[in-house]
Write a protein that holds these residues in place. Structure first.
Motif, PDB file in Angstrom:
ATOM      1  N   GLY A 203       0.754  -1.199  -0.020  1.00  0.00           N
ATOM      2  CA  GLY A 203      -0.134   0.072   0.072  1.00  0.00           C
ATOM      3  C   GLY A 203       0.929   1.203  -0.073  1.00  0.00           C
ATOM      4  N   ILE A 204       2.043   1.184  -0.217  1.00  0.00           N
ATOM      5  CA  ILE A 204       2.989   2.365  -0.089  1.00  0.00           C
ATOM      6  C   ILE A 204       3.124   3.017  -1.478  1.00  0.00           C
ATOM      7  N   SER A 205       2.893   4.196  -1.693  1.00  0.00           N
ATOM      8  CA  SER A 205       2.965   5.058  -3.091  1.00  0.00           C
ATOM      9  C   SER A 205       3.498   6.233  -3.008  1.00  0.00           C
ATOM     10  N   GLY A 206       3.565   6.590  -3.859  1.00  0.00           N
ATOM     11  CA  GLY A 206       4.167   8.267  -3.895  1.00  0.00           C
ATOM     12  C   GLY A 206       5.758   8.303  -3.894  1.00  0.00           C
ATOM     13  N   VAL A 207       6.366   9.389  -3.580  1.00  0.00           N
ATOM     14  CA  VAL A 207       7.652   9.752  -3.758  1.00  0.00           C
ATOM     15  C   VAL A 207       8.625   8.652  -3.011  1.00  0.00           C
ATOM     16  N   ALA A 430      -1.766   8.146   3.684  1.00  0.00           N
ATOM     17  CA  ALA A 430      -1.637   8.583   2.415  1.00  0.00           C
ATOM     18  C   ALA A 430      -0.647   7.960   1.807  1.00  0.00           C
ATOM     19  N   GLY A 431      -0.387   6.844   1.705  1.00  0.00           N
ATOM     20  CA  GLY A 431       0.468   5.974   1.092  1.00  0.00           C
ATOM     21  C   GLY A 431       2.137   5.955   1.727  1.00  0.00           C
ATOM     22  N   ARG A 432       2.309   6.815   2.977  1.00  0.00           N
ATOM     23  CA  ARG A 432       3.499   6.798   3.310  1.00  0.00           C
ATOM     24  C   ARG A 432       3.780   6.160   4.808  1.00  0.00           C
ATOM     25  N   GLN A 440       9.825  13.309   6.497  1.00  0.00           N
ATOM     26  CA  GLN A 440       9.183  14.408   5.602  1.00  0.00           C
ATOM     27  C   GLN A 440       8.687  15.695   6.576  1.00  0.00           C
ATOM     28  N   ILE A 441       8.318  15.536   7.669  1.00  0.00           N
ATOM     29  CA  ILE A 441       7.808  16.487   8.841  1.00  0.00           C
ATOM     30  C   ILE A 441       9.031  17.254   9.194  1.00  0.00           C
ATOM     31  N   LEU A 492      10.881  16.618   0.206  1.00  0.00           N
ATOM     32  CA  LEU A 492      10.092  17.953   0.446  1.00  0.00           C
ATOM     33  C   LEU A 492       9.126  17.852  -0.767  1.00  0.00           C
ATOM     34  N   LEU A 493       8.688  16.723  -1.204  1.00  0.00           N
ATOM     35  CA  LEU A 493       7.703  16.516  -2.156  1.00  0.00           C
ATOM     36  C   LEU A 493       6.596  15.679  -1.807  1.00  0.00           C
TER      37      LEU A 493
END
Length: 494
Positions: A203-207, A430-432, A440-441, A492-493
């Motif tokens: 379920g992990i997506s994105g950057v 959110a996929g993270r 990221q925070i 940072l994306l």
């Protein structure tokens, strides 16, 4: 004989006076009739009709142990032979018994052997050494009275897809080559693609997946802990003119099947190979065994708690019939099936951009770590040079801590992802993953702390002089450099 036994049971039941016992006998007879439909036909060779002979052979001073699988029925003619080459990991021969038995049932003498443990580990491996082990196995089969020495080939799975072609290129004694799940790319690119699939499956997506595939893979290569990371299989494939059967499961999630098939086809075409066959196994995963999605295993043996999945008929039939054709002197002409859809395209770890050069990356990392860690480590110098506190001290401390955590945490986390092959990584929001979200925070906090430190220092610049000014300038410079660094690492994306 079976029909006679059933008839006897029926006659016996009619002579039995007690109804309950008579019904039991009739039930047994009925079960035997039903079972008769599942009895193997005369043309099939059941497992009990196979011989298994333990053998040992030498390679680079090491004794390797293996098992030769062959049909028990004696024949005058010599049979073709095949040596099975392991995938990555410890590679006990028990994992390859299904393939070895399938070859033997088809009249092909198969050798499965235990992979060497001396000189092979997760952080150390030598494909050339493994290729020599395989060639020692070839010589073992070639020396047998029941094997045709001119018709001994290799079968290579996964990592064996790099090793087997290398062995074939090193010796003219290899008559043919079969691969399943072979990569057309270097191991580092393959591993990054495989990790991306594992992460998506959880379920992990994105950057984050992009960070793993590019800067994370380069980082892993820089450590030197990923053996044979840059091994390029193409030059070896371009030397192969012997018959080749290259197979991929349509649900392969560890090797990019469509891309690898295209690489194999182009390289073998350049070699002038007239007998290269490219095929895909329906309903199969990386190993060619049955799966529904490439991640599960359906049926088959369980070895050391590891499910292997059942051998699909399409997988066994295409391999054995192809080897039989080659051994009979009728190697099929080159052909390739249309490639199936591939979820993601693999990426090389480096795009060749100037900022990905090792010198640039190391210099940036050194400046960041020195800038962030240097501020608290040199605090005693500032206190001795100037007494009292300054207004920029608190945002500067915050910048130092968040910057060091963001840089160090990113490097450690991505190395951990590679070291564990993504085991335990799950989507949090959110996929993270939770660690990536926190990083990221932390990266956003670095931006705020950099701005706060720079503004406060500018407003009180008349009060900050000497050593303190140098310390703050170095820290703010590290904060500014962090922005492009964090963009490259996808921190940072969104």
């Amino acid at each position: 004989m079976q029909s006679a036994l059933i008839a006897w049971l029926q006659r016996t039941s009619s002579a039995i006076r007690k109804p309950s016992i008579r019904r039991s006998v009739l039930l047994v007879a009925t079960a035997l009739v039903c079972f008769g439909a599942s009895v193997p036909t005369a043309g099939a060779v059941p497992s009990d009709d196979l011989d298994r002979q333990e053998v040992t052979f030498q390679s680079h001073g090491l004794t390797l142990h293996g098992t030769v699988f062959l049909p028990r029925a004696a024949v005058d003619a010599r049979r073709p032979g095949i040596v099975l080459i392991h995938g990555s990991g410890p590679g006990p021969r028990s994992e390859y018994v299904p393939e070895a038995e399938a070859f033997a049932r088809a009249g092909i003498v198969a050798l499965a052997f235990d992979k060497r443990t001396d000189g092979y580990s997760h952080m150390k491996r030598d494909f050339s050494l493994l290729a020599d082990d395989a060639l020692a196995g070839v010589e073992t089969l070639r020396g047998r009275a029941d094997v045709d020495p001119a018709q001994v080939g290799l079968w290579g799975f996964s990592e064996g897809g790099w090793v087997a072609p290398l062995a074939a290129a090193k010796s003219p004694d290899v008559a043919f080559l079969v691969t399943i799940g072979a990569s057309g790319f270097d191991p580092l690119r393959q591993q990054a693609w495989s990790l991306g699939n594992q992460l998506r499956h959880h379920g992990i997506s994105g950057v984050f997946r992009d960070a793993v595939a590019r800067p994370g893979a380069l980082l892993m290569s820089d450590t030197g802990l990923f053996p044979e990371a840059g091994y390029d299989p193409v030059p070896v494939l371009e030397r192969l003119r012997l018959p080749v059967l290259a197979l991929w499961g349509e649900h392969d999630t560890q090797i990019p099947p469509a891309e690898s098939a295209a690489v194999f086809q182009r390289a073998l075409d350049r070699a002038g190979n007239q007998h290269a066959t490219i095929r895909f196994v329906p309903g199969a995963g990386h190993s060619g065994h049955a799966t529904t999605d490439g991640f599960d295993k359906v049926g088959g043996l369980v070895v050391d708690g590891k499910a292997l999945g059942a051998l699909g008929p399409g997988y066994v039939d295409v391999m054995t019939s192809w080897v039989q054709s080659v051994a009979a002197g009728h190697a099929p002409p080159s052909s390739a099936e249309p490639v199936p859809a591939q979820a993601d395209t693999s990426q090389p770890p480096s795009s060749g951009a100037w900022y990905e050069a090792a010198a640039v990356r190391y210099a940036a990392l050194a400046l960041l770590l020195i800038g962030f860690a240097g501020y608290p480590l040199t605090a005693w110098v500032g206190r001795r040079a100037e007494s009292g506190r300054h207004r920029a001290e608190w945002p500067a401390r915050w910048l130092s801590v968040t910057g060091f955590v963001a840089v160090g945490g990113t490097l450690i986390y991505l190395l951990w992802i590679f070291a564990t092959s993504g085991a335990g990584a799950t989507a949090f929001v959110a996929g993270r993953t939770l660690p990536w979200l926190l990083l990221q925070i932390c990266a956003c906090a670095v931006l705020l702390a950099t701005a706060a430190t720079a503004i406060t220092w500018w407003r009180t610049r008349d009060q900050v002089t000497g050593v303190v000014r140098v310390r703050l300038a170095s820290l703010i410079l590290a904060g500014a450099l962090f922005i492009p660094w964090a963009l490259y690492w996808q921190l940072l994306l969104p």
